[in-house]
Write a protein that holds these residues in place. Structure first.
Motif, PDB file in Angstrom:
ATOM      1  N   THR A 186       0.840  -1.186   0.000  1.00 13.58           N
ATOM      2  CA  THR A 186       0.000   0.000   0.000  1.00 13.58           C
ATOM      3  C   THR A 186       0.878   1.240   0.000  1.00 13.58           C
ATOM      4  N   LYS A 193      -0.129   0.670  10.483  1.00 18.43           N
ATOM      5  CA  LYS A 193      -1.191   0.045   9.689  1.00 18.43           C
ATOM      6  C   LYS A 193      -0.632  -0.516   8.382  1.00 18.43           C
ATOM      7  N   THR A 197      -0.602  -4.538   7.491  1.00 26.30           N
ATOM      8  CA  THR A 197      -1.195  -5.073   6.267  1.00 26.30           C
ATOM      9  C   THR A 197      -0.179  -5.912   5.506  1.00 26.30           C
ATOM     10  N   ASN A 201      -0.252 -10.032   4.835  1.00 26.85           N
ATOM     11  CA  ASN A 201      -0.103 -10.484   3.452  1.00 26.85           C
ATOM     12  C   ASN A 201       1.021 -11.508   3.340  1.00 26.85           C
ATOM     13  N   HIS A 295     -12.006   0.028   3.885  1.00 23.45           N
ATOM     14  CA  HIS A 295     -10.845  -0.656   4.442  1.00 23.45           C
ATOM     15  C   HIS A 295     -11.316  -1.675   5.472  1.00 23.45           C
ATOM     16  N   SER A 303      -6.926  -2.235   8.654  1.00 27.58           N
ATOM     17  CA  SER A 303      -5.903  -2.507   7.651  1.00 27.58           C
ATOM     18  C   SER A 303      -6.080  -1.548   6.484  1.00 27.58           C
ATOM     19  N   TYR A 304      -5.178  -1.664   5.507  1.00 28.25           N
ATOM     20  CA  TYR A 304      -5.319  -0.906   4.272  1.00 28.25           C
ATOM     21  C   TYR A 304      -5.840  -1.794   3.149  1.00 28.25           C
ATOM     22  N   LEU A 305      -6.491  -2.902   3.501  1.00 30.02           N
ATOM     23  CA  LEU A 305      -7.090  -3.781   2.516  1.00 30.02           C
ATOM     24  C   LEU A 305      -8.475  -3.259   2.157  1.00 30.02           C
TER      25      LEU A 305
END
Length: 709
Positions: A186, A193, A197, A201, A295, A303-305
């Motif tokens: 990201t 954060k 993430t 992953n 997110h 998270s930054y998902l």
């Protein structure tokens, strides 16, 4: 006669792998198969995927070379996190001085709980100078001795200065371990954060890499030459290579497949999609033709998902009714599946002889008020599906349909216990179950500011008929069950578009920077196989966080559907009038293009300004755009820059909150270009010019302009 090529969607579930074949031109469902998911085969889930594909090709009479598109969705990443089946991550923190303090705190990520009593396995080492190869190698040796199977490098402000993270990866490359840098996952600020993430992953990376290689090899061996795509958690698909880099994007992709199917097959423009299984219902939002994404929270942390905003309610087709004191006191969360009982409505009348009501405790610690019936054929659960069938709410060709007489016999003992008739007992059961679902749908309608009287409820999944029809009845909203609802998820996988999202934090972003982010997103989907001529990009700029976000979507082939049915003018008018809640005589055509017709009406209000709601209807008679109050003007590509500058200038507001350009959408050819995410007039007009691109000067353009209040 020309045989159309096919698009294949495969949904790998925890128990079964479902596959569908869809005509690549007409998008008609041609075949569907179900095979057990092959978790324990030496080739893992890849074996089940190929088995499903082989059966599908045999069923439809097609060959491997007829496959134009192949994608699969998988719960593997989600299950790995839920079960704690992940790799040990070696995290290399970078920094000196205050930066070192921040990165050393990242070692606490090892306290993230994957499952009860099981934490994320993480080894941490620190590097002061990432250019010092010896120091980096020492750090890598440290984490590998502690069992690291995959490496992550992270540094404060690595988004702006990625050289340090990249230097660590370069120095560690000889170790042969999978590895990634936090800035590659990201580009948003926030060290903790961003690193969290990246670490999650990485934890699933080795397992997902192994699966990707097996699936790729198996599909190639089967003779399929089409690019293999993988379902993302935001409703799109990505290339296998992209999945190898960011497997975290497959987490939570199960619900995304269902809503993607509803979006593409059912052509929802405004509403909620309710995917109901045996035990629960996943609820998601479609607003202005797009799925709602936010997110995600993973392992209890932000998270930054970017994932589908899906909210789950513990009520499904198999949910059991609870009774106490002659009243229905609840439905679920236990289901017939958990209790190990068959549905009463799927028994025979003979098996239901001498039925009498009883209550049980499905699992230790549960209340003992779950209603069952003991009959000649054994013990049966009284479920939401039983009640829906008893009331005749299950369509004739539905997966959950049963004989209504049997369903009524199954509800008779409950009705006696409640001192009422069968229809009332069934309604009370469905009321109790859908009440829980309604609380969530009402909240999502408020959160996304949907117009409740136009928001349609669409049900999917094998248990759709147990929830959606009754909910629509009690709320007064339009409701329907999606076609082929039991395989809506693999249909969603088959129809999904290639998607990529690029996010950048750019304080005071100018039009050149915004256009650059847009171009990056467009190039990313083209690189993954999307046809360049059909890519659409939506750009939003959040002035509060200085985030520029571009979401690009495109098909791997240009779709020229030859649908047999096209709605005539009267059908389109009726669709618009129904959506506008207006008499067709009061609805006018405001603009037309070869692909869309724009309708509007006028709503006069005492002591308030008159509103001009607008609906854009496509050639199939589907409402593609809702605008509660808009100005519509037709121009040409050549004249558009001047016309749009005037329209935007007239509708831009100025106040204490700053400058707010109007929400602008352009009807161009077969597309609706949504530019509503940009608030600054100059970047907005620059994006509009980029959308016009190389189109012919005399091509018509319709602008739909909404002033922001």
């Amino acid at each position: 006669m020309t045989t159309h090529r096919i698009r294949v969607g495969i949904d790998v579930g925890g128990t079964f792998t479902d596959a569908v074949a869809v005509d690549a031109t007409t998008l008609e469902l041609l075949g569907q198969v179900k095979v057990p998911t092959s978790h324990h085969h030496e080739d893992g889930v890849a074996h089940g995927i190929v088995e499903a594909l082989d059966r599908l090709l045999e069923q439809t009479g097609r060959a491997a070379e007829d496959v134009a598109f192949l994608a699969h969705g998988t719960t593997q990443a989600t299950n790995a996190l839920l079960e704690g089946d992940v790799a040990t991550v070696g995290l290399i923190g970078i920094g000196t001085g205050p930066g070192a303090v921040l990165t050393r705190r990242l070692a606490s990520l090892g306290r993230l709980e994957l499952a009860p009593g099981k934490r994320l396995p993480l080894a941490y080492a620190h590097v002061a100078d990432p250019e010092d190869a010896d120091e980096v190698r020492t750090a890598v040796d440290t984490v590998t001795r502690e069992g690291a199977q995959v490496l992550v490098a992270s540094e404060p402000f690595g988004v702006d200065r990625p050289e340090g993270e990249q230097a660590v990866l370069d120095a560690a490359r000889q170790r042969g371990l999978p590895m990634t840098a936090a800035h590659e996952i990201t580009s948003l600020y926030g060290l903790a954060k961003r690193t969290r993430t990246a670490v999650v992953n990485a934890a699933i990376l080795p397992r997902m890499l192994a699966t990707a290689d097996l699936v790729d090899a198996s599909i190639t061996k089967a003779g399929v030459n089409a690019p293999l795509m993988v379902m993302r958690c935001d409703g799109g698909v990505m290339s296998l290579d992209e999945m190898r880099r960011r497997p975290l994007l497959t987490v939570l992709s199960g619900p995304a497949a269902g809503v993607a199917g509803a979006l593409m097959q059912e052509r929802i423009s405004e509403g909620l999609f309710l995917e109901t299984g045996g035990t629960s219902t996943d609820i998601s939002v479609v607003r202005r033709g797009k799925v709602a994404v936010r997110h995600a929270t993973i392992l209890g942390k932000a998270s930054y998902l970017s994932a589908l905003d899906v909210r789950t309610v513990g009520v499904g087709g198999g949910s059991m009714v609870r009774i106490d004191g002659g009243e229905v006191v609840g439905v679920g969360p236990r289901s017939a599946h958990i209790a190990g009982l068959p549905y009463a409505c799927f028994a025979t009348l003979d098996e239901l002889r001498d039925a009498r009501i009883a209550t049980v405790r499905p699992m230790a610690g549960d209340p003992d008020d779950y209603a069952v019936i003991d009959a000649a054929g054994g013990r049966y659960a009284i479920t939401m599906t039983c009640a829906a069938n008893a009331l005749g709410r299950v369509p004739e060709d539905d997966f959950a349909r049963c004989d209504q007489e049997v369903a009524r016999a199954a509800l008779a003992p409950l009705a006696a216990a409640l001192s009422t008739d069968v229809a009332t007992a069934a309604a009370r059961l469905l009321d109790a179950g859908t009440e829980q679902v309604r609380a969530v749908t009402d909240a999502m309608i408020r959160d996304y500011r949907l117009e409740k009287d136009t928001a349609v409820l669409v049900g999917g999944g094998g248990g759709a008929a147990s929830v959606t029809p009754h909910l629509a009845s009690v709320t007064g909203q339009e409701g329907r069950i999606a076609r082929h609802s039991e395989v809506i998820s693999p249909i969603g996988v088959a129809l999904a578009l290639v998607r990529e999202q690029i996010e950048r934090i750019i304080p005071g972003a100018g039009q050149e920077q915004i256009l650059a982010v847009r171009a990056e997103a467009e190039a990313a989907v083209v690189a993954q196989g999307a046809a360049a001529d059909g890519v659409e990009v939506e750009v939003t700029v959040d002035p509060q966080t200085s985030t520029v976000r571009a979401v690009a979507t495109g098909a791997t082939e240009l779709r020229t559907q030859d649908r047999a049915h096209r709605a005539d003018g009267n059908e389109r008018l009726r669709a618009a009038a129904a959506s506008l809640k207006a008499d067709p005589a009061d609805v006018s055509i405001l603009a037309t293009t070869p692909a869309h017709t724009v309708y509007g009406t006028e709503v006069r209000r005492r002591f308030r300004a008159t509103r001009h709601p607008v609906r854009v209807v496509d050639a199939d008679g589907v409402v593609r755009l809702h605008a509660p109050d808009a100005l519509v003007e037709t121009t040409t590509v050549a004249a558009a820059p001047e016309t749009l500058a005037r329209l935007v200038g007239e509708a831009t507001s100025y106040g204490d909150g700053g400058v707010r350009a109007p929400a602008l959408r352009l009807l161009l050819g077969s597309r609706i270009a949504d530019l509503s995410g940009v608030l600054d007039p100059q970047p907005l007009l620059a994006l509009a010019r980029s959308e016009l691109g190389t189109r012919a000067a005399d091509e018509p353009v319709v602008a739909v302009v909404e002033a922001r209040t």
